[in-house]
Scaffold this motif. Sequence first.
Motif, PDB file in Angstrom:
ATOM      1  N   GLU A 104       0.884  -1.185  -0.022  1.00  0.00           N
ATOM      2  CA  GLU A 104      -0.047  -0.005   0.012  1.00  0.00           C
ATOM      3  C   GLU A 104       0.889   1.348   0.077  1.00  0.00           C
ATOM      4  N   ARG A 105       2.102   1.361   0.686  1.00  0.00           N
ATOM      5  CA  ARG A 105       2.745   2.156   0.842  1.00  0.00           C
ATOM      6  C   ARG A 105       3.473   2.528  -0.728  1.00  0.00           C
ATOM      7  N   ASN A 106       3.610   1.524  -1.431  1.00  0.00           N
ATOM      8  CA  ASN A 106       4.327   1.519  -2.449  1.00  0.00           C
ATOM      9  C   ASN A 106       3.356   2.196  -3.519  1.00  0.00           C
ATOM     10  N   PHE A 107       2.073   1.818  -3.521  1.00  0.00           N
ATOM     11  CA  PHE A 107       1.147   2.570  -4.449  1.00  0.00           C
ATOM     12  C   PHE A 107       1.207   4.254  -3.906  1.00  0.00           C
ATOM     13  N   GLY A 108       1.297   4.294  -2.729  1.00  0.00           N
ATOM     14  CA  GLY A 108       1.281   5.883  -2.315  1.00  0.00           C
ATOM     15  C   GLY A 108       2.574   6.605  -2.755  1.00  0.00           C
ATOM     16  N   THR A 109       3.739   6.034  -3.001  1.00  0.00           N
ATOM     17  CA  THR A 109       4.656   6.501  -3.631  1.00  0.00           C
ATOM     18  C   THR A 109       4.603   6.503  -5.230  1.00  0.00           C
ATOM     19  N   ALA A 110       4.090   5.462  -5.648  1.00  0.00           N
ATOM     20  CA  ALA A 110       3.907   5.333  -7.073  1.00  0.00           C
ATOM     21  C   ALA A 110       3.031   6.626  -7.553  1.00  0.00           C
ATOM     22  N   GLN A 111       1.661   6.733  -6.883  1.00  0.00           N
ATOM     23  CA  GLN A 111       0.679   7.695  -7.267  1.00  0.00           C
ATOM     24  C   GLN A 111       1.356   9.229  -7.074  1.00  0.00           C
ATOM     25  N   ASP A 112       2.305   9.416  -6.456  1.00  0.00           N
ATOM     26  CA  ASP A 112       2.998  10.623  -6.668  1.00  0.00           C
ATOM     27  C   ASP A 112       4.172  10.844  -7.712  1.00  0.00           C
ATOM     28  N   ARG A 113       5.238  10.011  -7.231  1.00  0.00           N
ATOM     29  CA  ARG A 113       6.396  10.163  -8.052  1.00  0.00           C
ATOM     30  C   ARG A 113       6.154   9.551  -9.551  1.00  0.00           C
ATOM     31  N   LEU A 114       5.666   8.126  -9.491  1.00  0.00           N
ATOM     32  CA  LEU A 114       5.282   7.799 -10.800  1.00  0.00           C
ATOM     33  C   LEU A 114       4.455   8.503 -11.936  1.00  0.00           C
ATOM     34  N   VAL A 115       3.463   9.101 -11.224  1.00  0.00           N
ATOM     35  CA  VAL A 115       2.356   9.715 -12.144  1.00  0.00           C
ATOM     36  C   VAL A 115       3.279  11.072 -12.674  1.00  0.00           C
ATOM     37  N   LYS A 116       4.071  11.710 -11.782  1.00  0.00           N
ATOM     38  CA  LYS A 116       4.765  12.938 -12.438  1.00  0.00           C
ATOM     39  C   LYS A 116       6.056  12.314 -13.235  1.00  0.00           C
ATOM     40  N   GLY A 117       6.418  11.403 -13.040  1.00  0.00           N
ATOM     41  CA  GLY A 117       7.450  10.939 -14.051  1.00  0.00           C
ATOM     42  C   GLY A 117       6.980  10.526 -15.323  1.00  0.00           C
ATOM     43  N   LEU A 118       5.677   9.831 -15.579  1.00  0.00           N
ATOM     44  CA  LEU A 118       5.245   9.530 -16.649  1.00  0.00           C
ATOM     45  C   LEU A 118       4.747  10.902 -17.403  1.00  0.00           C
ATOM     46  N   ARG A 119       4.180  11.848 -16.614  1.00  0.00           N
ATOM     47  CA  ARG A 119       3.939  13.113 -17.285  1.00  0.00           C
ATOM     48  C   ARG A 119       5.361  13.832 -17.901  1.00  0.00           C
ATOM     49  N   VAL A 120       6.385  13.893 -17.388  1.00  0.00           N
ATOM     50  CA  VAL A 120       7.414  14.543 -17.635  1.00  0.00           C
ATOM     51  C   VAL A 120       7.894  13.857 -19.058  1.00  0.00           C
ATOM     52  N   ALA A 121       7.795  12.534 -18.871  1.00  0.00           N
ATOM     53  CA  ALA A 121       8.321  11.740 -19.919  1.00  0.00           C
ATOM     54  C   ALA A 121       7.337  11.819 -21.327  1.00  0.00           C
ATOM     55  N   GLY A 122       6.295  12.341 -21.215  1.00  0.00           N
ATOM     56  CA  GLY A 122       5.257  12.489 -22.215  1.00  0.00           C
ATOM     57  C   GLY A 122       4.608  11.098 -22.369  1.00  0.00           C
ATOM     58  N   VAL A 123       4.381  10.197 -21.407  1.00  0.00           N
ATOM     59  CA  VAL A 123       4.076   8.672 -21.877  1.00  0.00           C
ATOM     60  C   VAL A 123       2.627   8.879 -21.920  1.00  0.00           C
ATOM     61  N   LYS A 124       1.968   8.193 -23.018  1.00  0.00           N
ATOM     62  CA  LYS A 124       0.475   8.187 -23.605  1.00  0.00           C
ATOM     63  C   LYS A 124       0.005   6.706 -23.678  1.00  0.00           C
ATOM     64  N   THR A 125       0.892   5.895 -23.980  1.00  0.00           N
ATOM     65  CA  THR A 125       0.155   4.398 -24.269  1.00  0.00           C
ATOM     66  C   THR A 125       0.569   3.454 -23.239  1.00  0.00           C
ATOM     67  N   LEU A 126       0.115   2.174 -23.172  1.00  0.00           N
ATOM     68  CA  LEU A 126       0.486   1.106 -22.300  1.00  0.00           C
ATOM     69  C   LEU A 126       1.836   0.671 -22.513  1.00  0.00           C
ATOM     70  N   LYS A 127       2.450   0.587 -23.739  1.00  0.00           N
ATOM     71  CA  LYS A 127       3.485   0.170 -24.196  1.00  0.00           C
ATOM     72  C   LYS A 127       4.768   1.035 -23.486  1.00  0.00           C
TER      73      LYS A 127
END
Length: 426
Positions: free
Chosen positions: A257-280
């Motif tokens: 659960e703490r892993n998801f808390g970290t991911a919903q903050d750090r991973l979401v913003k990393g995907l935004r900066v990288a411009g990710v739009k697809t599953l692949k």
Amino acid sequence: MTQADRDRLVVLRKAKKRLITQKQAAEELELSVRQVKRLVYALKKRGDKAVIHGLRGKPSNQRIAKAVEEEAVQILSADLYQGFGPTLASEYLADKHDIEVSKETLRQWMIRAKLWRAKEQKVKAVHVWRPRRSRFGELVQWDTSDHDWLEGRGERLYLIAMIDDATSRLFARFVRHDSTEENMRLLWSYVEKFGRPLAFYTDKASIFRTAEKRKRDDPGVDKDPVEMPPTQIGRALQELGIAWIPAHSPQAKGRVERNFGTAQDRLVKGLRVAGVKTLKEGNQYLEETYLVWWERELTVAPAHPDDAHRPLDKSHRLEASLSHVETRQVRNDYTIPLDAEMYQIQRQAVVSGLRKANVRVERRLDGSIAVRFGVRYLPVSRCVAAAKTKAPAKSAAPRRPPGRRRGSDWNKNFDLKKGPKIWQVA
């Protein structure tokens, strides 16, 4: 002047008036005699200000230039970095913009620029601490997070994660659906990479446990629990020799659960900066960037160096265990019904005792169908139904004109007025 400064001033005044020696003052202040001599000399020249450091209240000589602060604040003010905390922002400034600054210094910059609000520390509910397992592979926590990972830039994704309890080593993938099939695919990848762990620790979701159905007015508190058949994943874990442990609360599986808390903050913003739009692209960023950072920064060494994962035996077949399994009865013509279709067992595979026998039908992840009788797999083929020919349409009878339907003619030519009297009939 602080209380410590005032206490130091009292000792130095005694040394100045020679009520105590400078050596005694040095022992009491835990300083060298030479430093006490300097302080006594400064006390005679500057007065009580001698105990206060000369740079107190002044900017540090090692402070970062104002231009660097303004540049960092301007970068973080962009929409791309909206919501970034000081820790994550300091890492991106160093990696993307070559601005080296500590997270605490950046925190003060962001507070002054109103990009970050200092949060009050609140006392949360305390749960009993549980020590980690001692070996890698003893216990793996498994769960799925439903979150807007791409922030509306693409399709909705789910993150399935498996995290080891002893080392916090993370294994995760983005999927389109939180289904039994997708969870089986991740389990397949995990077992192929690490081996079979001793136990998985999950919640009581329907893909892991079959719940007993009860009426609303019959909660069954005083009834004995009914043993329900395992789910497809539960059956697969039994065939692979992996124990399943259910968690009774989200806090019990706090590591994932703490892993998801970290991911919903750090991973979401990393995907935004990288411009990710697809599953692949999401899985590529997850494997090449996020999991690499997690492995480097957040994993720990286990208490015992032994690996508890067990290799696959010859008796283990992942394609058979990690499939949708049902039981079907063979008909007299050696066909098997499945999903409104018929499958024919080939003639050369027919053996005695096969008719009316129960066989195991496996719908595998690649879409193929496998039928097992005992320990032997039988070759089958799908029956193609013959096209039905339409019968020629019969000529329609002429329709009766609208009006009252014709009834029976039993009373035709019957008239009560022309009939005999009752007494005559009698």
